[in-house]
Design a protein around this motif. Sequence first.
Motif, PDB file in Angstrom:
ATOM      1  N   VAL A 129      -8.871  15.281 -36.819  1.00 19.02           N
ATOM      2  CA  VAL A 129      -9.913  15.521 -35.813  1.00 19.02           C
ATOM      3  C   VAL A 129      -9.497  14.920 -34.476  1.00 19.02           C
ATOM      4  O   VAL A 129      -9.644  15.550 -33.414  1.00 19.02           O
ATOM      5  CB  VAL A 129     -11.264  14.939 -36.295  1.00 19.02           C
ATOM      6  N   LYS A 130      -8.962  13.717 -34.506  1.00 17.30           N
ATOM      7  CA  LYS A 130      -8.507  13.090 -33.262  1.00 17.30           C
ATOM      8  C   LYS A 130      -7.401  13.905 -32.600  1.00 17.30           C
ATOM      9  O   LYS A 130      -7.395  14.119 -31.385  1.00 17.30           O
ATOM     10  CB  LYS A 130      -8.003  11.671 -33.538  1.00 17.30           C
ATOM     11  N   ALA A 131      -6.458  14.354 -33.412  1.00 18.91           N
ATOM     12  CA  ALA A 131      -5.332  15.122 -32.883  1.00 18.91           C
ATOM     13  C   ALA A 131      -5.785  16.457 -32.316  1.00 18.91           C
ATOM     14  O   ALA A 131      -5.272  16.926 -31.289  1.00 18.91           O
ATOM     15  CB  ALA A 131      -4.293  15.334 -33.977  1.00 18.91           C
ATOM     16  N   CYS A 132      -6.762  17.087 -32.970  1.00 17.75           N
ATOM     17  CA  CYS A 132      -7.210  18.412 -32.557  1.00 17.75           C
ATOM     18  C   CYS A 132      -8.053  18.372 -31.285  1.00 17.75           C
ATOM     19  O   CYS A 132      -7.880  19.215 -30.398  1.00 17.75           O
ATOM     20  CB  CYS A 132      -8.015  19.045 -33.693  1.00 17.75           C
ATOM     21  N   PHE A 133      -8.946  17.381 -31.181  1.00 12.97           N
ATOM     22  CA  PHE A 133      -9.930  17.394 -30.098  1.00 12.97           C
ATOM     23  C   PHE A 133      -9.698  16.338 -29.020  1.00 12.97           C
ATOM     24  O   PHE A 133     -10.310  16.407 -27.955  1.00 12.97           O
ATOM     25  CB  PHE A 133     -11.340  17.250 -30.678  1.00 12.97           C
ATOM     26  N   GLY A 134      -8.826  15.387 -29.295  1.00 12.69           N
ATOM     27  CA  GLY A 134      -8.475  14.415 -28.271  1.00 12.69           C
ATOM     28  C   GLY A 134      -9.594  13.483 -27.855  1.00 12.69           C
ATOM     29  O   GLY A 134      -9.598  12.983 -26.729  1.00 12.69           O
ATOM     30  N   THR A 158     -16.679  21.425 -40.018  1.00 14.11           N
ATOM     31  CA  THR A 158     -15.445  22.174 -39.836  1.00 14.11           C
ATOM     32  C   THR A 158     -14.975  22.049 -38.388  1.00 14.11           C
ATOM     33  O   THR A 158     -15.728  21.636 -37.498  1.00 14.11           O
ATOM     34  CB  THR A 158     -15.666  23.656 -40.146  1.00 14.11           C
ATOM     35  N   ASP A 159     -13.740  22.458 -38.137  1.00 10.39           N
ATOM     36  CA  ASP A 159     -13.238  22.452 -36.764  1.00 10.39           C
ATOM     37  C   ASP A 159     -14.073  23.355 -35.861  1.00 10.39           C
ATOM     38  O   ASP A 159     -14.344  23.010 -34.699  1.00 10.39           O
ATOM     39  CB  ASP A 159     -11.776  22.898 -36.725  1.00 10.39           C
ATOM     40  N   ASP A 160     -14.479  24.493 -36.370  1.00  4.09           N
ATOM     41  CA  ASP A 160     -15.287  25.405 -35.557  1.00  4.09           C
ATOM     42  C   ASP A 160     -16.628  24.780 -35.195  1.00  4.09           C
ATOM     43  O   ASP A 160     -17.095  24.918 -34.055  1.00  4.09           O
ATOM     44  CB  ASP A 160     -15.520  26.718 -36.316  1.00  4.09           C
ATOM     45  N   ALA A 161     -17.254  24.119 -36.155  1.00  2.00           N
ATOM     46  CA  ALA A 161     -18.533  23.471 -35.880  1.00  2.00           C
ATOM     47  C   ALA A 161     -18.366  22.341 -34.868  1.00  2.00           C
ATOM     48  O   ALA A 161     -19.193  22.174 -33.959  1.00  2.00           O
ATOM     49  CB  ALA A 161     -19.148  22.949 -37.176  1.00  2.00           C
ATOM     50  N   LEU A 162     -17.303  21.571 -35.011  1.00  2.00           N
ATOM     51  CA  LEU A 162     -17.041  20.493 -34.057  1.00  2.00           C
ATOM     52  C   LEU A 162     -16.796  21.049 -32.657  1.00  2.00           C
ATOM     53  O   LEU A 162     -17.287  20.499 -31.666  1.00  2.00           O
ATOM     54  CB  LEU A 162     -15.832  19.669 -34.515  1.00  2.00           C
ATOM     55  N   GLN A 163     -16.061  22.135 -32.569  1.00  3.39           N
ATOM     56  CA  GLN A 163     -15.784  22.737 -31.265  1.00  3.39           C
ATOM     57  C   GLN A 163     -17.071  23.193 -30.595  1.00  3.39           C
ATOM     58  O   GLN A 163     -17.247  23.020 -29.377  1.00  3.39           O
ATOM     59  CB  GLN A 163     -14.829  23.911 -31.412  1.00  3.39           C
ATOM     60  N   ALA A 164     -17.990  23.784 -31.355  1.00  4.70           N
ATOM     61  CA  ALA A 164     -19.265  24.229 -30.796  1.00  4.70           C
ATOM     62  C   ALA A 164     -20.070  23.051 -30.266  1.00  4.70           C
ATOM     63  O   ALA A 164     -20.675  23.123 -29.180  1.00  4.70           O
ATOM     64  CB  ALA A 164     -20.070  24.985 -31.854  1.00  4.70           C
ATOM     65  N   VAL A 165     -20.075  21.955 -31.014  1.00  2.00           N
ATOM     66  CA  VAL A 165     -20.779  20.749 -30.570  1.00  2.00           C
ATOM     67  C   VAL A 165     -20.148  20.209 -29.289  1.00  2.00           C
ATOM     68  O   VAL A 165     -20.842  19.865 -28.321  1.00  2.00           O
ATOM     69  CB  VAL A 165     -20.751  19.682 -31.682  1.00  2.00           C
TER      70      VAL A 165
END
Length: 218
Positions: free
Chosen positions: A96-101, A66-73
């Motif tokens: 994912v690319k757009a959200c986290f760059g 999920t986005d939250d899990a990716l953000q934590a990583v």
Amino acid sequence: MSDTLVKICGLSSPETLLAAVSAGADMAGFVFFEKSPRHIDLETARTLGALGSGRIRKVALTVDATDDALQAVIDNLEPDLLQLHGRETPARVAAVKACFGLPVIKAIGVATAEDVAAAQSYEDVADILLFDAKPAPGAAVPGGAGVAFDWDLLRNISAANWMLSGGLDAENVREALRHTNAPAVDVSSGVERERGVKDAGKIAKFLLEVRVFDGLLR
């Protein structure tokens, strides 16, 4: 011809991360998937992330996260790239690319020519395609099983940036490179002394074999 890019995946300790750095690896992969024997927690990610910063490009491997899990990583490892190793669609990769760059590696499980053809739908959204052996139906983890696939399936790859994975080790990596002309290779179980535990000597040997191959091409 430029040197083959080498990624050592599934690192989980300072000693083996430093072994990968010392051997000259280009990328270090860290697994965030609890079913994997190579999974690391966020505290370990902070330690290894700090140790690897400025020494090697760090890759965070997740599976349908999920986005939250990716953000934590991302907050803990501070990776240079994300590797999506699940069933993420092209639309999810783009999101994912757009959200986290961050640049994204998309793993593609390969068993047939149809699997390779299907990978074309990711070429415009993923920065790197990683071709790995397709797991058996019902497998607990989507990679890292040490199984090779038919390299002939990759003879007409259209992607500009791609990596070869699946069953590679020091004994077969030169043959794999001769056969596929892969610009990059990814190894995990092939540099382990037991499942999930990397071996510094095997990491060094793998890198040596790749660099010998690179030298033969000059």
